[in-house]
Design a protein around this motif. Structure first.
Motif, PDB file in Angstrom:
ATOM      1  N   LEU A  99       0.810  -1.221   0.000  1.00 37.27           N
ATOM      2  CA  LEU A  99       0.000   0.000   0.000  1.00 37.27           C
ATOM      3  C   LEU A  99       0.838   1.264   0.000  1.00 37.27           C
ATOM      4  O   LEU A  99       0.346   2.345  -0.340  1.00 37.27           O
ATOM      5  N   SER A 100       2.105   1.157   0.363  1.00 35.08           N
ATOM      6  CA  SER A 100       2.953   2.334   0.492  1.00 35.08           C
ATOM      7  C   SER A 100       3.155   3.029  -0.860  1.00 35.08           C
ATOM      8  O   SER A 100       3.487   2.385  -1.861  1.00 35.08           O
ATOM      9  N   GLY A 101       2.935   4.326  -0.897  1.00 33.69           N
ATOM     10  CA  GLY A 101       3.153   5.111  -2.112  1.00 33.69           C
ATOM     11  C   GLY A 101       2.068   4.966  -3.155  1.00 33.69           C
ATOM     12  O   GLY A 101       2.237   5.434  -4.286  1.00 33.69           O
ATOM     13  N   ALA A 102       0.945   4.338  -2.816  1.00 33.29           N
ATOM     14  CA  ALA A 102      -0.127   4.097  -3.777  1.00 33.29           C
ATOM     15  C   ALA A 102      -1.454   4.626  -3.244  1.00 33.29           C
ATOM     16  O   ALA A 102      -1.616   4.825  -2.040  1.00 33.29           O
ATOM     17  N   VAL A 103      -2.386   4.844  -4.154  1.00 31.26           N
ATOM     18  CA  VAL A 103      -3.768   5.134  -3.769  1.00 31.26           C
ATOM     19  C   VAL A 103      -4.454   3.789  -3.533  1.00 31.26           C
ATOM     20  O   VAL A 103      -4.424   2.913  -4.402  1.00 31.26           O
ATOM     21  N   VAL A 104      -5.062   3.617  -2.371  1.00 26.77           N
ATOM     22  CA  VAL A 104      -5.742   2.362  -2.042  1.00 26.77           C
ATOM     23  C   VAL A 104      -7.138   2.386  -2.663  1.00 26.77           C
ATOM     24  O   VAL A 104      -7.918   3.308  -2.436  1.00 26.77           O
ATOM     25  N   VAL A 105      -7.445   1.353  -3.448  1.00 25.76           N
ATOM     26  CA  VAL A 105      -8.677   1.338  -4.244  1.00 25.76           C
ATOM     27  C   VAL A 105      -9.496   0.096  -3.933  1.00 25.76           C
ATOM     28  O   VAL A 105      -8.940  -0.990  -3.741  1.00 25.76           O
ATOM     29  N   SER A 106     -10.806   0.263  -3.909  1.00 23.73           N
ATOM     30  CA  SER A 106     -11.700  -0.886  -3.824  1.00 23.73           C
ATOM     31  C   SER A 106     -13.052  -0.480  -4.389  1.00 23.73           C
ATOM     32  O   SER A 106     -13.373   0.710  -4.459  1.00 23.73           O
ATOM     33  N   HIS A 107     -13.831  -1.473  -4.819  1.00 25.25           N
ATOM     34  CA  HIS A 107     -15.186  -1.223  -5.293  1.00 25.25           C
ATOM     35  C   HIS A 107     -16.102  -1.342  -4.081  1.00 25.25           C
ATOM     36  O   HIS A 107     -16.388  -2.439  -3.616  1.00 25.25           O
ATOM     37  N   ASN A 108     -16.535  -0.199  -3.575  1.00 26.75           N
ATOM     38  CA  ASN A 108     -17.191  -0.036  -2.277  1.00 26.75           C
ATOM     39  C   ASN A 108     -16.138  -0.049  -1.176  1.00 26.75           C
ATOM     40  O   ASN A 108     -16.086  -0.948  -0.327  1.00 26.75           O
ATOM     41  N   LEU A 109     -15.304   0.959  -1.212  1.00 24.32           N
ATOM     42  CA  LEU A 109     -14.204   1.070  -0.256  1.00 24.32           C
ATOM     43  C   LEU A 109     -14.711   1.271   1.167  1.00 24.32           C
ATOM     44  O   LEU A 109     -14.002   0.952   2.125  1.00 24.32           O
ATOM     45  N   ASP A 110     -15.924   1.779   1.309  1.00 24.30           N
ATOM     46  CA  ASP A 110     -16.486   1.932   2.656  1.00 24.30           C
ATOM     47  C   ASP A 110     -16.508   0.588   3.386  1.00 24.30           C
ATOM     48  O   ASP A 110     -16.240   0.517   4.587  1.00 24.30           O
ATOM     49  N   PHE A 111     -16.851  -0.474   2.673  1.00 21.90           N
ATOM     50  CA  PHE A 111     -16.893  -1.814   3.271  1.00 21.90           C
ATOM     51  C   PHE A 111     -15.495  -2.263   3.690  1.00 21.90           C
ATOM     52  O   PHE A 111     -15.279  -2.697   4.825  1.00 21.90           O
ATOM     53  N   GLU A 112     -14.540  -2.158   2.776  1.00 18.07           N
ATOM     54  CA  GLU A 112     -13.174  -2.603   3.089  1.00 18.07           C
ATOM     55  C   GLU A 112     -12.589  -1.791   4.242  1.00 18.07           C
ATOM     56  O   GLU A 112     -11.875  -2.326   5.095  1.00 18.07           O
ATOM     57  N   GLN A 113     -12.915  -0.498   4.261  1.00 19.93           N
ATOM     58  CA  GLN A 113     -12.325   0.363   5.288  1.00 19.93           C
ATOM     59  C   GLN A 113     -12.793  -0.033   6.688  1.00 19.93           C
ATOM     60  O   GLN A 113     -12.038   0.092   7.658  1.00 19.93           O
ATOM     61  N   ARG A 114     -14.025  -0.524   6.804  1.00 19.53           N
ATOM     62  CA  ARG A 114     -14.498  -0.957   8.125  1.00 19.53           C
ATOM     63  C   ARG A 114     -13.627  -2.086   8.670  1.00 19.53           C
ATOM     64  O   ARG A 114     -13.324  -2.130   9.868  1.00 19.53           O
ATOM     65  N   PHE A 115     -13.227  -3.008   7.791  1.00 23.59           N
ATOM     66  CA  PHE A 115     -12.406  -4.136   8.243  1.00 23.59           C
ATOM     67  C   PHE A 115     -10.946  -3.720   8.436  1.00 23.59           C
ATOM     68  O   PHE A 115     -10.268  -4.249   9.319  1.00 23.59           O
ATOM     69  N   LEU A 116     -10.471  -2.778   7.633  1.00 24.01           N
ATOM     70  CA  LEU A 116      -9.131  -2.242   7.876  1.00 24.01           C
ATOM     71  C   LEU A 116      -9.074  -1.611   9.271  1.00 24.01           C
ATOM     72  O   LEU A 116      -8.133  -1.848  10.039  1.00 24.01           O
ATOM     73  N   GLY A 193      -7.547  14.558  -4.398  1.00 24.84           N
ATOM     74  CA  GLY A 193      -7.553  14.084  -3.019  1.00 24.84           C
ATOM     75  C   GLY A 193      -6.149  14.105  -2.453  1.00 24.84           C
ATOM     76  O   GLY A 193      -5.201  14.568  -3.106  1.00 24.84           O
ATOM     77  N   PRO A 194      -5.970  13.598  -1.236  1.00 24.49           N
ATOM     78  CA  PRO A 194      -4.642  13.573  -0.621  1.00 24.49           C
ATOM     79  C   PRO A 194      -3.666  12.730  -1.446  1.00 24.49           C
ATOM     80  O   PRO A 194      -4.031  11.671  -1.956  1.00 24.49           O
ATOM     81  N   ALA A 195      -2.470  13.223  -1.585  1.00 24.40           N
ATOM     82  CA  ALA A 195      -1.456  12.483  -2.340  1.00 24.40           C
ATOM     83  C   ALA A 195      -1.060  11.220  -1.583  1.00 24.40           C
ATOM     84  O   ALA A 195      -1.021  11.207  -0.347  1.00 24.40           O
ATOM     85  N   PRO A 196      -0.786  10.133  -2.311  1.00 25.52           N
ATOM     86  CA  PRO A 196      -0.306   8.921  -1.629  1.00 25.52           C
ATOM     87  C   PRO A 196       1.021   9.185  -0.937  1.00 25.52           C
ATOM     88  O   PRO A 196       1.823   9.999  -1.394  1.00 25.52           O
ATOM     89  N   ARG A 197       1.221   8.498   0.170  1.00 21.81           N
ATOM     90  CA  ARG A 197       2.450   8.719   0.936  1.00 21.81           C
ATOM     91  C   ARG A 197       3.157   7.402   1.185  1.00 21.81           C
ATOM     92  O   ARG A 197       2.558   6.327   1.119  1.00 21.81           O
ATOM     93  N   LEU A 198       4.446   7.500   1.460  1.00 22.19           N
ATOM     94  CA  LEU A 198       5.225   6.327   1.823  1.00 22.19           C
ATOM     95  C   LEU A 198       4.909   5.963   3.269  1.00 22.19           C
ATOM     96  O   LEU A 198       4.940   6.816   4.157  1.00 22.19           O
TER      97      LEU A 198
END
Length: 298
Positions: A99-116, A193-198
């Motif tokens: 995930l470092s240095g990248a934009v994290v993507v998902s189809h319905n990211l709200d769902f994935e974010q709850r588990f993250l 949006g916010p730039a990806p970070r390391l």
């Protein structure tokens, strides 16, 4: 700091060129819909891909949820499948690197974010990375009958995704949707949006044995296809494009886009008028100064 800092895709001249970024397309299979009620991750996959469609890396593994595996009718994973699989804590260093240095993507990211937020961040995964939801972006940019990942993919390119309800299969389908969206846009798509970070990479423990259910395919993603869909003349606000997005939700988002468009038109007109008046006043002042200068020289 939040788990992810959300951005979006837009055809407006803001942010960064979407084609220039790298994306970590994430998908999970879980034992239920809500971590608050005991649901846990049983499979995770990440496809690291560039905006031009080049796959940098693929990773997937089953996960030992340390609990009964439910939802087998959806994901096909049973209790015996997760025996010997790594725990969430063992995943953290590998996921942080992906995930470092990248934009994290998902189809319905709200769902994935709850588990993250419920499992991976407490286990040590650094938070605060930039994120992008392709479901919200697709609803914002295109007028489709259905937006679920397999149905949207078929409507747009004529291809049904393979490996549905496996983490890697769904991550590949989402990655293909994302890069086809960038390639097929009627104007240059930009990430706002916010730039990806390391990210700081937590130290790895003893060697971990991954347990992938799906093998990586050589050659990366399937060939990108031209889309056969109507892009919206006016982008919808992606923050109004979540949830079920039924008829009422669509109507509210479309009305908001219309009002926003009219507001921007009025602001542009006012700016043009103000600029014209200022130019006229300045021109008159210069003309008077010029006449006074000329008279003074006589």
């Amino acid at each position: 700091m939040g788990t992810l800092r959300m951005g979006t895709l837009t055809r407006r001249r803001v942010g960064m060129r979407a084609a220039d970024l790298e994306y970590a397309v994430l998908d999970t299979e879980t034992t239920g819909l809500e971590p608050r009620t005991g649901a846990r991750i049983v499979e995770v996959a990440v496809v690291r891909v560039r905006g031009d469609g080049t796959v940098v890396e693929e990773f997937s593994t089953l996960v030992d949820p340390r609990a009964e595996v439910r939802g087998q009718e959806f994901h096909g994973i049973g209790d015996s499948d997760t025996v010997g699989a790594p725990t969430v804590a063992q995943l953290v260093p590998r996921l942080a690197r992906l995930l470092s240095g990248a934009v994290v993507v998902s189809h319905n990211l709200d769902f994935e974010q709850r588990f993250l937020a419920a499992e991976l961040v407490p286990a040590g995964l650094p938070g605060g990375q930039s994120g992008l939801c392709t479901l919200r972006a697709l609803r914002s940019q295109l007028d489709l009958e259905r937006y679920a990942l397999p149905k949207a993919s078929y409507q747009l390119s004529g291809d049904w995704p393979t490996g549905q309800h496996t983490a890697l299969g769904d991550a590949r389908a989402c990655a293909k949707l994302l890069v086809e969206m960038i390639a097929n846009a009627p104007g240059e798509l930009r990430y706002s949006g916010p730039a990806p970070r390391l990210l700081p990479i937590p130290p790895a423990g003893p060697a971990t044995r991954w347990k992938p259910r799906t093998a990586s395919l050589p050659g990366g993603l399937d060939p990108l296809r031209p889309w056969r869909a109507r892009w919206r003349a006016m982008e919808l606000d992606p923050w109004l494009c979540g949830g079920s997005f039924g008829k009422t939700d669509r109507a509210i988002a479309e009305l908001a886009a219309y009002r926003d468009s009219r507001t921007r038109e009025r602001v542009a007109t006012a700016a043009a008028v103000t600029g014209g008046i200022a130019a006229t006043v300045a021109g008159g002042l210069l003309a008077r100064l010029s006449r006074k200068w000329t008279v003074g020289l006589r």
